[in-house]
Design a protein around this motif. Sequence first.
Motif, PDB file in Angstrom:
ATOM      1  N   PHE A 336       0.804  -1.225   0.000  1.00 21.66           N
ATOM      2  CA  PHE A 336       0.000   0.000   0.000  1.00 21.66           C
ATOM      3  C   PHE A 336       0.838   1.277   0.000  1.00 21.66           C
ATOM      4  CE2 PHE A 336      -2.292   3.287   2.468  1.00 21.66           C
ATOM      5  CZ  PHE A 336      -3.335   3.512   1.599  1.00 21.66           C
ATOM      6  N   GLN A 337       1.983   1.276   0.724  1.00 25.48           N
ATOM      7  CA  GLN A 337       2.746   2.510   0.893  1.00 25.48           C
ATOM      8  C   GLN A 337       4.014   2.558   0.040  1.00 25.48           C
ATOM      9  OE1 GLN A 337       2.746   4.156   5.022  1.00 25.48           O
ATOM     10  NE2 GLN A 337       2.097   2.113   5.602  1.00 25.48           N
ATOM     11  N   LEU A 338       4.191   1.587  -0.833  1.00 26.56           N
ATOM     12  CA  LEU A 338       5.432   1.473  -1.594  1.00 26.56           C
ATOM     13  C   LEU A 338       5.639   2.675  -2.513  1.00 26.56           C
ATOM     14  CD1 LEU A 338       7.768  -0.556  -1.985  1.00 26.56           C
ATOM     15  CD2 LEU A 338       6.544  -1.404  -4.001  1.00 26.56           C
ATOM     16  N   GLN A 339       6.855   3.255  -2.458  1.00 29.77           N
ATOM     17  CA  GLN A 339       7.214   4.397  -3.302  1.00 29.77           C
ATOM     18  C   GLN A 339       8.346   4.073  -4.271  1.00 29.77           C
ATOM     19  OE1 GLN A 339       8.260   7.677  -0.764  1.00 29.77           O
ATOM     20  NE2 GLN A 339       6.305   7.710   0.294  1.00 29.77           N
ATOM     21  N   THR A 340       9.375   3.354  -3.793  1.00 27.66           N
ATOM     22  CA  THR A 340      10.582   3.148  -4.580  1.00 27.66           C
ATOM     23  C   THR A 340      11.037   1.701  -4.503  1.00 27.66           C
ATOM     24  OG1 THR A 340      11.342   5.422  -4.202  1.00 27.66           O
ATOM     25  CG2 THR A 340      13.012   3.813  -4.825  1.00 27.66           C
ATOM     26  N   VAL A 341      11.350   1.132  -5.689  1.00 28.79           N
ATOM     27  CA  VAL A 341      11.981  -0.174  -5.785  1.00 28.79           C
ATOM     28  C   VAL A 341      13.246   0.012  -6.607  1.00 28.79           C
ATOM     29  CG1 VAL A 341      11.778  -2.542  -6.629  1.00 28.79           C
ATOM     30  CG2 VAL A 341       9.781  -1.398  -5.649  1.00 28.79           C
ATOM     31  N   ALA A 342      14.417  -0.155  -5.985  1.00 31.46           N
ATOM     32  CA  ALA A 342      15.700   0.051  -6.665  1.00 31.46           C
ATOM     33  C   ALA A 342      16.525  -1.222  -6.550  1.00 31.46           C
ATOM     34  CB  ALA A 342      16.443   1.236  -6.059  1.00 31.46           C
ATOM     35  N   LEU A 343      16.625  -1.971  -7.664  1.00 26.87           N
ATOM     36  CA  LEU A 343      17.351  -3.250  -7.674  1.00 26.87           C
ATOM     37  C   LEU A 343      18.295  -3.324  -8.871  1.00 26.87           C
ATOM     38  CD1 LEU A 343      14.316  -3.990  -6.357  1.00 26.87           C
ATOM     39  CD2 LEU A 343      15.356  -6.234  -6.283  1.00 26.87           C
ATOM     40  N   PHE A 451      11.168   8.010   3.503  1.00 26.86           N
ATOM     41  CA  PHE A 451      10.467   8.202   2.236  1.00 26.86           C
ATOM     42  C   PHE A 451      11.506   8.547   1.183  1.00 26.86           C
ATOM     43  CE2 PHE A 451      10.779  12.247   4.344  1.00 26.86           C
ATOM     44  CZ  PHE A 451      11.098  13.141   3.342  1.00 26.86           C
ATOM     45  N   SER A 452      11.153   8.353  -0.066  1.00 23.16           N
ATOM     46  CA  SER A 452      12.109   8.620  -1.138  1.00 23.16           C
ATOM     47  C   SER A 452      11.568   9.595  -2.167  1.00 23.16           C
ATOM     48  CB  SER A 452      12.483   7.306  -1.836  1.00 23.16           C
ATOM     49  OG  SER A 452      11.318   6.580  -2.191  1.00 23.16           O
TER      50      SER A 452
END
Length: 953
Positions: A336-343, A451-452
């Motif tokens: 629900f609160q996901l902002q950034t996925v960096a992989l 947060f990002s």
Amino acid sequence: MMCWRIHLCLLVALVQVFGIAAWTYTDDFVALKSLKDEWENVPPNWDGDDPCGHNWDGISCSDTRVISITLASINLSGHLSSDIKGLSALETLDLSYNKGMTGPLPSSIGNLQELSSLILVGCGFSGPIPSSIGSLQQLVYLSLNSNKFVGEIPPSIGNLSNLYWLDLADNKLSGTIPVSKGSTPGLDMLVHTKHFHFGNNQLSGEIPSQLFSSKLTLIHLLLESNQLSGNIPSSLGLVQTLEVVRLDRNSLSGSIPENLNNLTSVQELYLASNKLTGPLPNLTGMDLLNYVDLSNNPFDVTGIPPWISSLPSLTSLILENTHVEGQLPVSLFSLFQLQTVALKNNRINGTLNIGSNYSNQLQLIDLQNNFVDSFAQRGGYGPQIILVGNPICDEGGTESYCVVPPQTNSSYSTPPENCTPLPCDSDKTASSTCKCAYPYSGNLFFRSPSFSNFGNSTIFASLEEKLMATFMSHSQPVDSVTVSNPTKNEVGYLVLDLQVFPSGQDHFNRTGISRIGFILSNQTFKPPHVFGPFYFNGNNYPYFADVTGGSHKSPSTSIIIGSAVGGSVLFLLLLLAGVYALRQKRRAETAVKKNDPFGSWDPSTRSGGVPQLKGSRCFSFEELKKCTNNFSEMNGIGSGGFGKVYRGTLPNGRLVAIKRAQQGSSQGGLEFKNEIELLSRVHHKNLVSLVGFCFDQGEQMLVYEYMINGTLKDSLTGRSGIRLDWMRRLRIALGAARGVQYLHDLADPPIIHRDIKSNNILLDERLNAKVADFGLSKLMGETESGHVTTQVKGTMGYLDPEYYMTQQLTEKSDVYSFGIVLLELLTAKSPIERGKYIVREVKVAMDKTKEMYNLQGVLDPIVAANMAPGSVEKFADLALRCVQESGLNRPMMSEVVKEIENIMELAGLNPNTESASASESYEEAKKGFEHPYTNESLFAYSGGYTPSKLEPK
């Protein structure tokens, strides 16, 4: 001539007898004089031989003793001499943000046995930290960050048993982290300290296993950007109070301890840029975790870890260059609160599919340099996706995700508040209220923001509102604040430019600057939780108005004045004698009043007999007048039928809420008597505590602990800017239920609150719930019938219909009201809204044969988005049991507490741990932030009701 000299000598002697208490203690004056001689740019009014009597800027006294020196950001320069030891009563020393203050700290600083705050942030001090600091047994705040200290951390700091805040970051400290050994103290002895901030130094060696134990109550462990090596000790998993862990940018190696997921209160976890091997840590169960950075470690990874999509609070997942392989699950993107996925720089393969139910907060998916060969693209607006360096882009793809976007920094700055900015002179700046002035400026450094998305203006607006609320609560002359230019520095801190604008004139004076600097350096300001721990580094303030010292009279003028005094000496002697006698009389009267604060209580009025108290403090009217700045409108935070509520700051710095009755209110007198009697004899962590009261000069005032996050009502409606997810609502429900249960089952005699409602449930800084307002409460006493017959009072929408019809008040009346609160937690709707009653709306919608009881249409979307399966249904069942028409069919509050605990366990929460989460901003929060104490937050409405105002029949 001789006559007037004799008379003058007599007068001086008499003045000494009567006024000597106003003179500064000799040793204190000598020490300050020595410091003054050593320093440059001291305040201009540091003149004369009476710092206390002449109110030297930055100096605070108690009677004749100097107890505080606060001189932030005034361009002070020089050394801190060993003569500081002469200020033996000193409690606070704050010289922050004076970069010209250099040299070592003298070892004689250890002689200041009363010192509770030593704050030297952002100066130029160097050399080793003296071990004598370990003898300051009263020390609570030790902030030496952002200087040039070298050498080892003194093991003697472990002797500071009262230490709350230990910040040694951003220096050049070296050596190992000291722990106790034999008779040598160490930091493992600081079991009551909440903050270890040691980042950005040159500490080396292993993190000692002995440093951590289950006795430790640490909240923040910040060891980033050092030279630490070896394994992460498994004993770290014993410190279950931890909320922020930063071990990144070191040389740590080996596997991460398997018990790391015991830290269920951790919200930010930074382990990046080390040499960690083995499997990725199992973070299952860390439900409050929102920021994870494990990047740049050579982990041994065989697939996507299953926990990656099971963290309900996750906002940022940073796993760059960690050898992660496999296909990302679609469920990850629906958090629900996901902002950034960096992989980026991993082995992610297969198809990238973010699904159709991805988080509406999702901003960025960065998978550069992986093995993704296809993308299940969705039309319309979505997050920014970067797949450069993947097979899908190898053949010259021109899609947007095959192009690296240019790097841009957020250009956020505070918008004007419904006004048109005017052009200012070149040396002035326009505030958000469109006034030209000389602001106090500096940088806020946040060490672990969770947060990002730095482009989210609501986040920064909430920070400004919190800053303003803090300055106003401390009666500082601040018109507005602005933050701008959010960036991340080389060690991962969020850096913001801060400007604080003066109120009433275009510049601050030295006292204003020092007090604002102290609020920021002493961590009085508590930012919204998403910003994490912070420090402030202020700039010198060069815009003080010219201040001149007292005038110097010529010898001829002195002779003239002396002659006049000689002629009037007899009159003055008589006058002084009269003043002395009057003072003694008033002191005697004051003493009598303090011994009997209700000497003038009139039982013949509707206020009842003299209150019977147990241990509450009695304040004088003058004390409360002073701590509210003469009950200024700026400090007004609420009003109601009883009177007004003011924010106040006691001399010890404690923030309080002061409820002041309207003059001549007989109903107020009865409520006043009720509350001070009840609150002085009940004590529970889920009840708002009574600090004291005032019954002086015809005033009736109650002094409560100040609840910074206001009422539950304000949070449910969004007025406070706090976002309550389902897990937080469950904790609030349990806390409030335990408070009411205490009144019913453990108070002696039992107490019926009679006005349970969301406006009377207040939230502290960690969103723990406390029940407030006992003005309408009733004692059960010894009654066989189980009820009290009394006039009907309460609040529309919450009132028990059985009580209304029979006038028989029981504990089940509170249960009914509490059931309405439970329905509010589910729906975020008022009990009666546009003619619709919440109980009927839920009953009409409910169908137990359907999923979620068919309540999707009435649930608050925040609840629907992140609930645990089955928990909402059981919560709704409990709420409707509480609002049964017959009290016999309602549960006892002890049963309500037990059921909420069961629901929490079903949702994966431990009901026996306090909330570890603090306030978080709504994206939709209103710009016009209202103070937590709204008009009804501390007041009950009482009176008769007609059946049409109750539940529709």
